[in-house]
Design a protein around this motif. Sequence first.
Motif, PDB file in Angstrom:
ATOM      1  N   UNK A  72      42.341  34.877  52.563  1.00 51.01           N
ATOM      2  CA  UNK A  72      41.174  35.339  51.808  1.00 51.01           C
ATOM      3  C   UNK A  72      40.218  36.083  52.733  1.00 51.01           C
ATOM      4  N   UNK A  73      39.982  35.535  53.905  1.00 47.02           N
ATOM      5  CA  UNK A  73      39.082  36.172  54.868  1.00 47.02           C
ATOM      6  C   UNK A  73      39.636  37.532  55.302  1.00 47.02           C
ATOM      7  N   UNK A  74      40.936  37.594  55.588  1.00 48.37           N
ATOM      8  CA  UNK A  74      41.553  38.863  55.977  1.00 48.37           C
ATOM      9  C   UNK A  74      41.440  39.895  54.859  1.00 48.37           C
ATOM     10  N   UNK A  75      41.666  39.463  53.619  1.00 50.21           N
ATOM     11  CA  UNK A  75      41.568  40.369  52.478  1.00 50.21           C
ATOM     12  C   UNK A  75      40.157  40.943  52.373  1.00 50.21           C
ATOM     13  N   UNK A  76      39.154  40.107  52.500  1.00 47.78           N
ATOM     14  CA  UNK A  76      37.768  40.575  52.390  1.00 47.78           C
ATOM     15  C   UNK A  76      37.414  41.530  53.517  1.00 47.78           C
ATOM     16  N   UNK A  77      37.859  41.209  54.706  1.00 46.91           N
ATOM     17  CA  UNK A  77      37.585  42.077  55.846  1.00 46.91           C
ATOM     18  C   UNK A  77      38.196  43.457  55.627  1.00 46.91           C
ATOM     19  N   UNK A  78      39.440  43.504  55.175  1.00 49.08           N
ATOM     20  CA  UNK A  78      40.101  44.783  54.904  1.00 49.08           C
ATOM     21  C   UNK A  78      39.388  45.531  53.784  1.00 49.08           C
ATOM     22  N   UNK A  79      39.001  44.817  52.745  1.00 43.52           N
ATOM     23  CA  UNK A  79      38.318  45.442  51.613  1.00 43.52           C
ATOM     24  C   UNK A  79      37.000  46.065  52.049  1.00 43.52           C
ATOM     25  N   UNK A  80      36.260  45.349  52.855  1.00 44.88           N
ATOM     26  CA  UNK A  80      34.962  45.841  53.334  1.00 44.88           C
ATOM     27  C   UNK A  80      35.149  47.104  54.175  1.00 44.88           C
ATOM     28  N   UNK A  81      36.133  47.108  55.062  1.00 40.92           N
ATOM     29  CA  UNK A  81      36.348  48.268  55.935  1.00 40.92           C
ATOM     30  C   UNK A  81      36.958  49.451  55.185  1.00 40.92           C
ATOM     31  N   UNK A  82      37.915  49.191  54.320  1.00 36.18           N
ATOM     32  CA  UNK A  82      38.579  50.287  53.609  1.00 36.18           C
ATOM     33  C   UNK A  82      37.655  50.985  52.620  1.00 36.18           C
ATOM     34  N   UNK A  83      36.842  50.214  51.952  1.00 35.11           N
ATOM     35  CA  UNK A  83      35.999  50.793  50.899  1.00 35.11           C
ATOM     36  C   UNK A  83      34.564  51.020  51.357  1.00 35.11           C
ATOM     37  N   UNK A  84      34.284  50.712  52.629  1.00 35.27           N
ATOM     38  CA  UNK A  84      32.945  50.888  53.166  1.00 35.27           C
ATOM     39  C   UNK A  84      31.902  50.245  52.238  1.00 35.27           C
ATOM     40  N   UNK A  85      32.087  48.983  51.978  1.00 34.44           N
ATOM     41  CA  UNK A  85      31.261  48.250  51.014  1.00 34.44           C
ATOM     42  C   UNK A  85      29.904  47.918  51.618  1.00 34.44           C
ATOM     43  N   UNK A  86      28.849  48.098  50.818  1.00 40.24           N
ATOM     44  CA  UNK A  86      27.490  47.831  51.278  1.00 40.24           C
ATOM     45  C   UNK A  86      27.271  46.331  51.490  1.00 40.24           C
ATOM     46  N   UNK A  87      26.231  45.992  52.218  1.00 38.36           N
ATOM     47  CA  UNK A  87      25.895  44.592  52.506  1.00 38.36           C
ATOM     48  C   UNK A  87      25.656  43.815  51.211  1.00 38.36           C
ATOM     49  N   UNK A  88      24.980  44.416  50.261  1.00 35.85           N
ATOM     50  CA  UNK A  88      24.711  43.749  48.984  1.00 35.85           C
ATOM     51  C   UNK A  88      26.006  43.439  48.247  1.00 35.85           C
ATOM     52  N   UNK A  89      26.897  44.399  48.196  1.00 31.31           N
ATOM     53  CA  UNK A  89      28.185  44.181  47.526  1.00 31.31           C
ATOM     54  C   UNK A  89      29.020  43.140  48.260  1.00 31.31           C
ATOM     55  N   UNK A  90      28.942  43.124  49.579  1.00 29.44           N
ATOM     56  CA  UNK A  90      29.661  42.108  50.348  1.00 29.44           C
ATOM     57  C   UNK A  90      29.178  40.713  49.963  1.00 29.44           C
ATOM     58  N   UNK A  91      27.870  40.572  49.816  1.00 28.97           N
ATOM     59  CA  UNK A  91      27.311  39.277  49.429  1.00 28.97           C
ATOM     60  C   UNK A  91      27.794  38.866  48.042  1.00 28.97           C
ATOM     61  N   UNK A  92      27.861  39.818  47.122  1.00 30.86           N
ATOM     62  CA  UNK A  92      28.342  39.512  45.784  1.00 30.86           C
ATOM     63  C   UNK A  92      29.805  39.065  45.805  1.00 30.86           C
ATOM     64  N   UNK A  93      30.614  39.727  46.623  1.00 27.27           N
ATOM     65  CA  UNK A  93      32.023  39.349  46.746  1.00 27.27           C
ATOM     66  C   UNK A  93      32.129  37.933  47.292  1.00 27.27           C
ATOM     67  N   UNK A  94      31.343  37.629  48.304  1.00 29.10           N
ATOM     68  CA  UNK A  94      31.394  36.283  48.883  1.00 29.10           C
ATOM     69  C   UNK A  94      31.001  35.221  47.850  1.00 29.10           C
ATOM     70  N   UNK A  95      29.984  35.520  47.061  1.00 27.55           N
ATOM     71  CA  UNK A  95      29.559  34.565  46.026  1.00 27.55           C
ATOM     72  C   UNK A  95      30.661  34.359  45.005  1.00 27.55           C
ATOM     73  N   UNK A  96      31.269  35.449  44.548  1.00 28.36           N
ATOM     74  CA  UNK A  96      32.334  35.335  43.545  1.00 28.36           C
ATOM     75  C   UNK A  96      33.513  34.547  44.082  1.00 28.36           C
ATOM     76  N   UNK A  97      33.912  34.831  45.309  1.00 26.34           N
ATOM     77  CA  UNK A  97      35.066  34.142  45.872  1.00 26.34           C
ATOM     78  C   UNK A  97      34.753  32.681  46.151  1.00 26.34           C
ATOM     79  N   UNK A  98      33.518  32.391  46.534  1.00 25.17           N
ATOM     80  CA  UNK A  98      33.177  30.992  46.797  1.00 25.17           C
ATOM     81  C   UNK A  98      33.305  30.156  45.516  1.00 25.17           C
ATOM     82  N   UNK A  99      33.169  30.797  44.373  1.00 26.90           N
ATOM     83  CA  UNK A  99      33.343  30.104  43.093  1.00 26.90           C
ATOM     84  C   UNK A  99      34.814  29.777  42.838  1.00 26.90           C
ATOM     85  N   UNK A 100      35.718  30.535  43.459  1.00 31.05           N
ATOM     86  CA  UNK A 100      37.131  30.331  43.252  1.00 31.05           C
ATOM     87  C   UNK A 100      37.598  29.171  44.090  1.00 31.05           C
TER      88      UNK A 100
END
Length: 100
Positions: A72-100
């Motif tokens: 999961x951590x590797x997937x998020x890291x790749x997603x952040x780098x590949x899509x150049x995701x903003x800090x706000x969006x990164x936080x939203x992704x972390x919140x959503x995944x923490x629910x899983x």
Amino acid sequence: MSIIKGLFTAMKNSPCTTRTASEYQLAVRLMNEKLVSMRYSPSTQRTYASMFRGFLSCTYPLPLHQVSRQHIIQYHTQLIHLKNISKTSQDLIRIRVSML
């Protein structure tokens, strides 16, 4: 119990665990059922299901019982780098995944 742990528990008791593709299809179906039962809005259900399918596509063909927190951590890291995701969006992704 988290959604992911619940999915894995349900899948261990399922006859579909012998084939990885069926296992992944079952995981998506169980995720959708869980989101509906938790009364998430249809829009949120689609968003979470889409994110889950994206993650599963990156772990395929690894059997789901072998997927770990590190994947999961590797997937998020790749997603952040590949899509150049903003800090706000990164936080939203972390919140959503923490629910899983």
